[in-house]
Each structure stands twice: as structure tokens, then as C-alpha cells.
Motif scaffolding. Sequence first.
Motif, PDB file in Angstrom:
ATOM      1  N   LYS A  43      -2.812   9.321 -16.624  1.00 52.57           N
ATOM      2  CA  LYS A  43      -4.209   9.631 -16.968  1.00 52.57           C
ATOM      3  C   LYS A  43      -4.432  11.084 -17.395  1.00 52.57           C
ATOM      4  CE  LYS A  43      -6.078   5.821 -14.404  1.00 52.57           C
ATOM      5  NZ  LYS A  43      -6.723   5.347 -13.219  1.00 52.57           N
ATOM      6  N   PRO A  44      -3.818  12.077 -16.746  1.00 52.35           N
ATOM      7  CA  PRO A  44      -4.045  13.454 -17.212  1.00 52.35           C
ATOM      8  C   PRO A  44      -3.532  13.697 -18.634  1.00 52.35           C
ATOM      9  CG  PRO A  44      -3.145  13.483 -15.001  1.00 52.35           C
ATOM     10  CD  PRO A  44      -3.080  12.068 -15.476  1.00 52.35           C
ATOM     11  N   CYS A  45      -2.494  12.983 -19.057  1.00 53.60           N
ATOM     12  CA  CYS A  45      -1.936  13.170 -20.399  1.00 53.60           C
ATOM     13  C   CYS A  45      -2.672  12.293 -21.419  1.00 53.60           C
ATOM     14  CB  CYS A  45      -0.442  12.841 -20.402  1.00 53.60           C
ATOM     15  SG  CYS A  45       0.315  12.949 -22.043  1.00 53.60           S
ATOM     16  N   SER A  46      -2.585  10.991 -21.272  1.00 53.06           N
ATOM     17  CA  SER A  46      -3.239   9.999 -22.144  1.00 53.06           C
ATOM     18  C   SER A  46      -2.985  10.201 -23.635  1.00 53.06           C
ATOM     19  CB  SER A  46      -4.748   9.954 -21.889  1.00 53.06           C
ATOM     20  OG  SER A  46      -5.009   9.573 -20.562  1.00 53.06           O
ATOM     21  N   ALA A  47      -1.830  10.766 -23.984  1.00 57.82           N
ATOM     22  CA  ALA A  47      -1.515  11.047 -25.399  1.00 57.82           C
ATOM     23  C   ALA A  47      -1.262   9.755 -26.162  1.00 57.82           C
ATOM     24  CB  ALA A  47      -0.285  11.947 -25.483  1.00 57.82           C
ATOM     25  N   ILE A  48      -1.826   9.674 -27.369  1.00 55.51           N
ATOM     26  CA  ILE A  48      -1.566   8.546 -28.265  1.00 55.51           C
ATOM     27  C   ILE A  48      -0.186   8.771 -28.871  1.00 55.51           C
ATOM     28  CG2 ILE A  48      -2.355   7.310 -30.321  1.00 55.51           C
ATOM     29  CD1 ILE A  48      -4.397   7.135 -28.068  1.00 55.51           C
ATOM     30  N   GLN A  49       0.661   7.782 -28.815  1.00 58.02           N
ATOM     31  CA  GLN A  49       2.040   7.916 -29.311  1.00 58.02           C
ATOM     32  C   GLN A  49       2.085   7.808 -30.820  1.00 58.02           C
ATOM     33  OE1 GLN A  49       4.386   8.697 -26.710  1.00 58.02           O
ATOM     34  NE2 GLN A  49       2.315   8.867 -25.863  1.00 58.02           N
ATOM     35  N   GLY A  50       2.932   8.624 -31.441  1.00 57.42           N
ATOM     36  CA  GLY A  50       3.086   8.597 -32.882  1.00 57.42           C
ATOM     37  C   GLY A  50       1.983   9.315 -33.613  1.00 57.42           C
ATOM     38  N   GLU A  51       1.026   9.911 -32.904  1.00 61.31           N
ATOM     39  CA  GLU A  51      -0.113  10.560 -33.547  1.00 61.31           C
ATOM     40  C   GLU A  51       0.298  11.849 -34.263  1.00 61.31           C
ATOM     41  OE1 GLU A  51      -3.672  12.030 -31.259  1.00 61.31           O
ATOM     42  OE2 GLU A  51      -4.466  10.153 -32.054  1.00 61.31           O
ATOM     43  N   SER A  52       1.203  12.633 -33.680  1.00 56.29           N
ATOM     44  CA  SER A  52       1.608  13.899 -34.305  1.00 56.29           C
ATOM     45  C   SER A  52       2.406  13.629 -35.586  1.00 56.29           C
ATOM     46  CB  SER A  52       2.425  14.748 -33.334  1.00 56.29           C
ATOM     47  OG  SER A  52       3.591  14.030 -32.923  1.00 56.29           O
ATOM     48  N   ALA A  53       3.221  12.555 -35.593  1.00 60.22           N
ATOM     49  CA  ALA A  53       3.979  12.206 -36.779  1.00 60.22           C
ATOM     50  C   ALA A  53       3.045  11.738 -37.889  1.00 60.22           C
ATOM     51  CB  ALA A  53       5.004  11.126 -36.469  1.00 60.22           C
TER      52      ALA A  53
ATOM     53  N   PRO B 127       0.786  -1.232   0.000  1.00 62.12           N
ATOM     54  CA  PRO B 127       0.000   0.000   0.000  1.00 62.12           C
ATOM     55  C   PRO B 127       0.822   1.289   0.000  1.00 62.12           C
ATOM     56  CG  PRO B 127       0.081  -0.846   2.213  1.00 62.12           C
ATOM     57  CD  PRO B 127       0.861  -1.808   1.339  1.00 62.12           C
ATOM     58  N   LYS B 128       2.136   1.209  -0.034  1.00 60.25           N
ATOM     59  CA  LYS B 128       2.943   2.438  -0.089  1.00 60.25           C
ATOM     60  C   LYS B 128       2.727   3.173  -1.409  1.00 60.25           C
ATOM     61  CE  LYS B 128       6.575   0.688   2.901  1.00 60.25           C
ATOM     62  NZ  LYS B 128       7.951   0.213   2.961  1.00 60.25           N
ATOM     63  N   CYS B 129       2.537   2.430  -2.498  1.00 61.90           N
ATOM     64  CA  CYS B 129       2.323   3.023  -3.823  1.00 61.90           C
ATOM     65  C   CYS B 129       0.997   2.498  -4.372  1.00 61.90           C
ATOM     66  CB  CYS B 129       3.464   2.649  -4.762  1.00 61.90           C
ATOM     67  SG  CYS B 129       3.258   3.297  -6.434  1.00 61.90           S
ATOM     68  N   HIS B 130       0.165   3.387  -4.865  1.00 56.63           N
ATOM     69  CA  HIS B 130      -1.168   3.017  -5.347  1.00 56.63           C
ATOM     70  C   HIS B 130      -1.289   3.011  -6.864  1.00 56.63           C
ATOM     71  CE1 HIS B 130      -3.241   2.986  -1.441  1.00 56.63           C
ATOM     72  NE2 HIS B 130      -2.343   3.883  -1.111  1.00 56.63           N
ATOM     73  N   PHE B 131      -0.174   3.011  -7.588  1.00 57.97           N
ATOM     74  CA  PHE B 131      -0.246   3.068  -9.046  1.00 57.97           C
ATOM     75  C   PHE B 131      -0.842   1.780  -9.600  1.00 57.97           C
ATOM     76  CE2 PHE B 131       1.313   2.419 -13.342  1.00 57.97           C
ATOM     77  CZ  PHE B 131       0.955   3.622 -13.931  1.00 57.97           C
ATOM     78  N   ALA B 132      -1.790   1.910 -10.541  1.00 56.86           N
ATOM     79  CA  ALA B 132      -2.411   0.757 -11.201  1.00 56.86           C
ATOM     80  C   ALA B 132      -2.963   1.193 -12.556  1.00 56.86           C
ATOM     81  CB  ALA B 132      -3.533   0.185 -10.347  1.00 56.86           C
ATOM     82  N   VAL B 133      -2.943   0.265 -13.502  1.00 55.96           N
ATOM     83  CA  VAL B 133      -3.562   0.475 -14.817  1.00 55.96           C
ATOM     84  C   VAL B 133      -4.401  -0.754 -15.155  1.00 55.96           C
ATOM     85  CG1 VAL B 133      -1.851   2.086 -15.759  1.00 55.96           C
ATOM     86  CG2 VAL B 133      -1.485  -0.353 -16.013  1.00 55.96           C
ATOM     87  N   ASN B 134      -5.454  -0.531 -15.933  1.00 55.36           N
ATOM     88  CA  ASN B 134      -6.374  -1.619 -16.278  1.00 55.36           C
ATOM     89  C   ASN B 134      -6.071  -2.292 -17.602  1.00 55.36           C
ATOM     90  OD1 ASN B 134      -7.884  -1.278 -13.941  1.00 55.36           O
ATOM     91  ND2 ASN B 134      -9.132   0.311 -14.874  1.00 55.36           N
ATOM     92  N   VAL B 135      -5.062  -1.804 -18.323  1.00 53.55           N
ATOM     93  CA  VAL B 135      -4.700  -2.374 -19.619  1.00 53.55           C
ATOM     94  C   VAL B 135      -3.227  -2.758 -19.615  1.00 53.55           C
ATOM     95  CG1 VAL B 135      -6.513  -1.232 -20.961  1.00 53.55           C
ATOM     96  CG2 VAL B 135      -4.368  -0.054 -20.560  1.00 53.55           C
ATOM     97  N   GLN B 136      -2.808  -3.517 -20.614  1.00 50.89           N
ATOM     98  CA  GLN B 136      -1.445  -4.044 -20.700  1.00 50.89           C
ATOM     99  C   GLN B 136      -0.403  -2.917 -20.740  1.00 50.89           C
ATOM    100  OE1 GLN B 136      -0.451  -7.464 -20.899  1.00 50.89           O
ATOM    101  NE2 GLN B 136       1.562  -6.556 -20.628  1.00 50.89           N
ATOM    102  N   PRO B 137       0.499  -2.838 -19.744  1.00 53.89           N
ATOM    103  CA  PRO B 137       1.557  -1.831 -19.789  1.00 53.89           C
ATOM    104  C   PRO B 137       2.706  -2.293 -20.689  1.00 53.89           C
ATOM    105  CG  PRO B 137       1.729  -3.088 -17.773  1.00 53.89           C
ATOM    106  CD  PRO B 137       0.518  -3.600 -18.503  1.00 53.89           C
ATOM    107  N   ILE B 138       3.377  -1.340 -21.323  1.00 55.31           N
ATOM    108  CA  ILE B 138       4.537  -1.652 -22.152  1.00 55.31           C
ATOM    109  C   ILE B 138       5.633  -0.634 -21.846  1.00 55.31           C
ATOM    110  CG2 ILE B 138       3.271  -2.802 -24.005  1.00 55.31           C
ATOM    111  CD1 ILE B 138       3.449  -0.203 -25.585  1.00 55.31           C
ATOM    112  N   ALA B 139       6.862  -1.034 -22.067  1.00 49.59           N
ATOM    113  CA  ALA B 139       7.996  -0.150 -21.833  1.00 49.59           C
ATOM    114  C   ALA B 139       7.987   0.976 -22.849  1.00 49.59           C
ATOM    115  CB  ALA B 139       9.296  -0.932 -21.920  1.00 49.59           C
ATOM    116  N   GLY B 140       8.310   2.166 -22.411  1.00 46.95           N
ATOM    117  CA  GLY B 140       8.382   3.314 -23.301  1.00 46.95           C
ATOM    118  C   GLY B 140       8.197   4.595 -22.528  1.00 46.95           C
ATOM    119  N   ARG B 141       8.456   5.713 -23.196  1.00 48.63           N
ATOM    120  CA  ARG B 141       8.326   7.028 -22.586  1.00 48.63           C
ATOM    121  C   ARG B 141       7.385   7.858 -23.452  1.00 48.63           C
ATOM    122  NH1 ARG B 141      10.669   9.493 -18.549  1.00 48.63           N
ATOM    123  NH2 ARG B 141      12.205   7.853 -18.230  1.00 48.63           N
ATOM    124  N   CYS B 142       6.486   8.588 -22.820  1.00 53.18           N
ATOM    125  CA  CYS B 142       5.513   9.414 -23.544  1.00 53.18           C
ATOM    126  C   CYS B 142       6.234  10.514 -24.317  1.00 53.18           C
ATOM    127  CB  CYS B 142       4.509  10.016 -22.571  1.00 53.18           C
ATOM    128  SG  CYS B 142       3.300  11.101 -23.360  1.00 53.18           S
TER     129      CYS B 142
END
Length: 183
Positions: free
Chosen positions: A168-178, A129-144
Motif C-alpha cells: 500500500k505505501p508504494c502502489s506503483a503501477i507497473q510498466g508506467e515508467s517504460a 491470525p499470525k499474519c494479517h496480510f490481505a488485499v481486496n483485489v485479485q493478486p498476481i505473481a510478480g515483483r514491483c
Amino acid sequence: MNTENTPKTEERCPECGSALAFKSGKRGPFLACTAYPNCHYTKALHHGDGHVVKALGVACPECHHGELVLRQGRFGMFIGCDQFPQCSHIEKTDEPDHTALSCPACTKGELVERISRYGKRFFACDQYPKCHFAVNVQPIAGRCEKCGFALLVERKKGGKVVHQCADKPCSAIQGESAAESGD
């Protein structure tokens, strides 16, 4: 709690001696003292220990009298002693799967796959319980590309698999601007 119209039992309250009445709650049936609010005694009729699915034929390592059984409980399958509640030995059926991805929130933990009590898969930091980070979908390595957050997630969008920032505040799709500049 109105106890006038509830069926009473022959049992007496061990705390005050009043009659006990059958009640029903979100965790199942129970007996309650009819002297409420002066007495708050309750007794569960089902212990919530889970029903036995299968006997495993292995002696309990804690009490050495009982046998280990596979049970279905509120939060999934578990292995426990058949002598419950006298013996409270419990084993998990399996350990969580490690993803080899470090937690982007605390940077100390590792993301592990877990199953919610409703059977849904999610990924959370093993430092809970020290860290509450969680995601509901498959995480992958990478940087936004937009905010620099240290984790991406894989989502389906418009029939395609896309990588999205896990923050969650960002939620940017990667590669979208390119992709937009190429049109």
C-alpha cells in the motif's frame, strides 16, 4: 439502562428473582433483569443460530439424533445440526480457494480467497491470525519494479487492466515508467 418504561414479562430473573423486561439490541431482542445495575442477567430471544434454508436428509455425525440442515447465519451459509443448541455440530459449506501465491508479508503462508461477512471477496494469508496480510483485489505473481515487493494486484484504471504493487505505501503501477519514456 432504564427499565421503568419497558414491557415486563411473567418470567423472573434466575439470578436475583426480579422481573425480566423486553429489550432490543444490535443483535436482536433480549430479556434483561429490571434490577440493573445490581444484576446483569440477560437472555437472548433469538439464538443467532441462523434460519434453516434446507434440510439435507443426513444424520448428524456428532449426536446421531439430529439431521443436518443448511442455515443462513450472520457470516454466511453453514451446515449444522437441527438439534441446536443441544448439539453444536457445524460444518463449513466450502473451503477457501487457494491461489498458489505465497504471502509476501510472512513468506510462510499462502493467499486464499475469502468472503467477508458483507459478501465482498478478498484474499488473505492462510496463517491468520499470525499474519494479517490481505488485499481486496485479485493478486498476481510478480515483483514491483519500484520497491521490489513480492506481489502485484490487478486493477482497472481508465478502462484498462493494470498491474499495481500490492504494498500500500508504494502502489506503483507497473510498466508506467517504460510507457512514459516511449511518448
